[in-house]
Each structure stands twice: as structure tokens, then as C-alpha cells.
Motif scaffolding. Structure first.
Motif, short mmCIF file in Angstrom:
data_model
loop_
_atom_site.label_atom_id
_atom_site.label_comp_id
_atom_site.label_asym_id
_atom_site.label_seq_id
_atom_site.Cartn_x
_atom_site.Cartn_y
_atom_site.Cartn_z
N ASN A 1 0.78 -1.09 -0.04
CA ASN A 1 0.19 -0.07 0.15
C ASN A 1 0.81 1.21 -0.03
O ASN A 1 0.47 2.11 -0.67
CB ASN A 1 -0.92 -0.18 1.25
CG ASN A 1 -2.13 -0.82 1.08
OD1 ASN A 1 -2.41 -1.36 0.02
ND2 ASN A 1 -2.46 -1.28 2.06
N VAL A 2 1.81 1.24 0.85
CA VAL A 2 2.91 2.28 0.81
C VAL A 2 3.32 2.56 -0.44
O VAL A 2 3.51 3.83 -1.12
CB VAL A 2 3.94 2.16 1.99
CG1 VAL A 2 4.80 3.21 1.88
CG2 VAL A 2 3.14 2.36 3.31
N ASP A 3 3.98 1.41 -1.03
CA ASP A 3 4.55 1.64 -2.43
C ASP A 3 3.76 2.11 -3.34
O ASP A 3 3.99 2.98 -4.32
CB ASP A 3 5.17 0.33 -2.82
CG ASP A 3 6.06 0.16 -4.13
OD1 ASP A 3 6.87 1.27 -4.22
OD2 ASP A 3 5.76 -0.80 -4.86
N SER A 4 2.45 1.64 -3.53
CA SER A 4 1.49 2.10 -4.36
C SER A 4 1.24 3.67 -4.22
O SER A 4 1.15 4.33 -5.06
CB SER A 4 0.12 1.25 -4.52
OG SER A 4 -0.46 1.60 -3.20
N THR A 5 1.01 4.15 -2.88
CA THR A 5 0.57 5.46 -2.63
C THR A 5 1.84 6.08 -2.95
O THR A 5 1.54 7.50 -3.84
CB THR A 5 0.48 5.57 -1.44
OG1 THR A 5 -0.50 4.72 -0.84
CG2 THR A 5 0.35 6.98 -0.90
N ILE A 6 3.13 5.62 -3.01
CA ILE A 6 4.34 6.71 -3.38
C ILE A 6 4.26 6.77 -4.91
O ILE A 6 4.80 7.79 -5.55
CB ILE A 6 5.69 6.21 -2.75
CG1 ILE A 6 5.59 6.28 -1.23
CG2 ILE A 6 6.68 6.60 -3.52
CD1 ILE A 6 6.67 5.72 -0.40
N GLN B 1 1.46 11.18 -10.29
CA GLN B 1 0.46 11.92 -10.56
C GLN B 1 0.49 13.37 -9.97
O GLN B 1 0.67 14.36 -10.66
CB GLN B 1 -0.92 11.53 -9.96
CG GLN B 1 -1.30 10.39 -10.84
CD GLN B 1 -2.59 9.76 -9.96
OE1 GLN B 1 -3.12 10.17 -9.18
NE2 GLN B 1 -3.21 8.65 -10.64
N SER B 2 0.78 13.68 -8.64
CA SER B 2 1.08 14.80 -7.95
C SER B 2 2.19 15.61 -7.94
O SER B 2 2.30 16.73 -8.43
CB SER B 2 0.63 14.47 -6.42
OG SER B 2 -0.58 13.91 -6.15
N PHE B 3 3.26 14.88 -8.04
CA PHE B 3 4.70 15.46 -8.15
C PHE B 3 5.00 16.14 -9.27
O PHE B 3 5.30 17.38 -9.19
CB PHE B 3 5.82 14.42 -7.98
CG PHE B 3 7.15 14.97 -7.76
CD1 PHE B 3 7.63 15.52 -6.82
CD2 PHE B 3 8.16 14.74 -8.84
CE1 PHE B 3 8.79 15.96 -6.42
CE2 PHE B 3 9.49 15.08 -8.62
CZ PHE B 3 9.69 15.80 -7.48
N PRO B 4 4.64 15.91 -10.56
CA PRO B 4 4.95 16.64 -11.78
C PRO B 4 3.88 18.00 -11.66
O PRO B 4 4.31 18.77 -12.33
CB PRO B 4 4.39 15.70 -12.88
CG PRO B 4 4.42 14.14 -12.43
CD PRO B 4 4.18 14.37 -10.93
N ASP B 5 2.93 17.97 -11.07
CA ASP B 5 1.88 18.89 -11.10
C ASP B 5 2.63 19.96 -10.19
O ASP B 5 2.48 21.11 -10.35
CB ASP B 5 0.52 18.57 -10.69
CG ASP B 5 -0.21 17.60 -11.54
OD1 ASP B 5 0.08 17.65 -12.79
OD2 ASP B 5 -1.14 17.10 -11.18
#
Length: 186
Positions: free
Chosen positions: A47-52, A58-62
């Protein structure tokens, strides 16, 4: 002699041979880990791996794009604000000088009845005050420059710490992915 050797080996094995105890502890630990926990840790790590991964894709490039687009506009705005504050400061200084001259003229008229009589005394007083004001301004300017240098140094330090932490996180996640790959192949 034979009996003494046998007794000695028995005492030795009881004192120093811990294999049965250690093997029982290992079996108990494996049983506890596999049966009772039911692979909760593995699911948690997944779960942690998929969240990261989701954040990175998705979020980091934005966030990077937003920062890249907004940071260049900050510098011109900051320079404009500095120019405005310098103009305001200059106008306040001019207004203070005019007010001081008018107060000086009225005080000279009240004391001496004539402005020209105390002109020399008032000029020396104004020069002393002006010198003190100039020294105070220079001191504040030096303090401001020292403050700005300190802020730049701290910003560089924070940036270096951030880079180190990001590199450490990358290494940690690479190690975690390797570990997960080992578990999935087993």
C-alpha cells in the motif's frame, strides 16, 4: 576414564549446545509471523509503495510544474515591492526634513525673535542630527545585508538537506522494491 569423558561431554552439551532451544525459538517466531499476522506487513508495504508511486506519477509533476511557473513571477514582484518601499522611505525622509526645518524656524523665532540669529547654531544641530541619522541608516543597511546573506546561506543549507533526504529516500525505496521482489519470487 571413559565414564569421565562421557560425563564431561554431557555437561558440555548441556551448557554450550543451544541448537534445540534456538531451533524451537525460530519455529515459534516463524509460526507467529506467518500464521497470526497473515502477511499484514507485506500488504502494508505494498500500500505504501502504491501510494508513493501514485504520488510520483500524478501529484509530483503537477507540483513541480506549479512551482516552475510561479517562481519566476515572484522575483519581479519582489523587486517592484522593494522599489515601492524605497520610494515611500524617500518621501518620508523628505517630509521629515521639511517638518524639522519648519519646527526649527518656529523655535528660533520664539527664542531669539529672529531666524537669522540662530541659523548657525541650528545648522550645526541639524548637521549633528543628520550625521547620526546617516550613521543609523548605514547601520540598518549593513544589518539588512547581513540578514539577507544569512537567509541565502540558510536557504542553501535547507536545499542541501533536502537533496540529501531525497537521495536517501530514493535509496530506501529501491531497497524496499528489491526486498519486495525477493518476497514475490519466493
Amino acid at each position: 576414564m571413559e565414564r569421565a569423558r562421557r560425563d564431561l561431554s554431557e555437561v558440555y552439551s548441556r551448557l554450550f549446545d543451544h541448537r534445540p532451544v534456538v531451533q524451537a525459538e525460530i519455529r515459534y517466531f516463524v509460526k507467529e509471523f506467518e500464521e497470526k499476522r497473515g502477511f499484514r506487513e507485506e500488504r502494508g508495504l505494498e500500500n505504501v509503495d502504491s501510494t508513493i508511486k501514485e504520488f510520483i506519477t500524478q501529484s509530483f509533476p503537477d507540483v513541480c510544474e506549479d512551482l516552475g511557473s510561479s517562481i519566476p513571477t515572484v522575483l519581479p514582484r519582489l523587486e517592484a515591492a522593494i522599489q515601492i518601499t524605497n520610494r515611500i522611505q524617500q518621501k518620508e525622509q523628505e517630509a521629515d526634513q521639511v517638518q524639522k526645518k519648519s519646527l526649527l524656524a518656529t523655535s528660533c523665532q520664539h527664542k531669539f525673535g529672529n531666524v537669522n540669529m540662530c541659523l548657525n547654531a541650528c545648522c550645526t544641530l541639524c548637521c549633528l542630527q543628520s550625521d547620526r541619522l546617516q550613521a543609523s541608516r548605514e547601520r540598518r543597511k549593513a544589518e539588512w545585508e547581513a540578514f539577507v546573506k544569512e537567509q541565502h546561506r540558510k536557504a542553501a543549507e535547507v536545499e542541501a538537506d533536502h537533496t540529501k533526504a531525497a537521495e536517501w529516500l530514493k535509496q530506501q525505496y529501491a531497497a524496499m522494491e528489491k526486498d519486495l521482489a525477493k518476497f514475490t519470487t519466493i
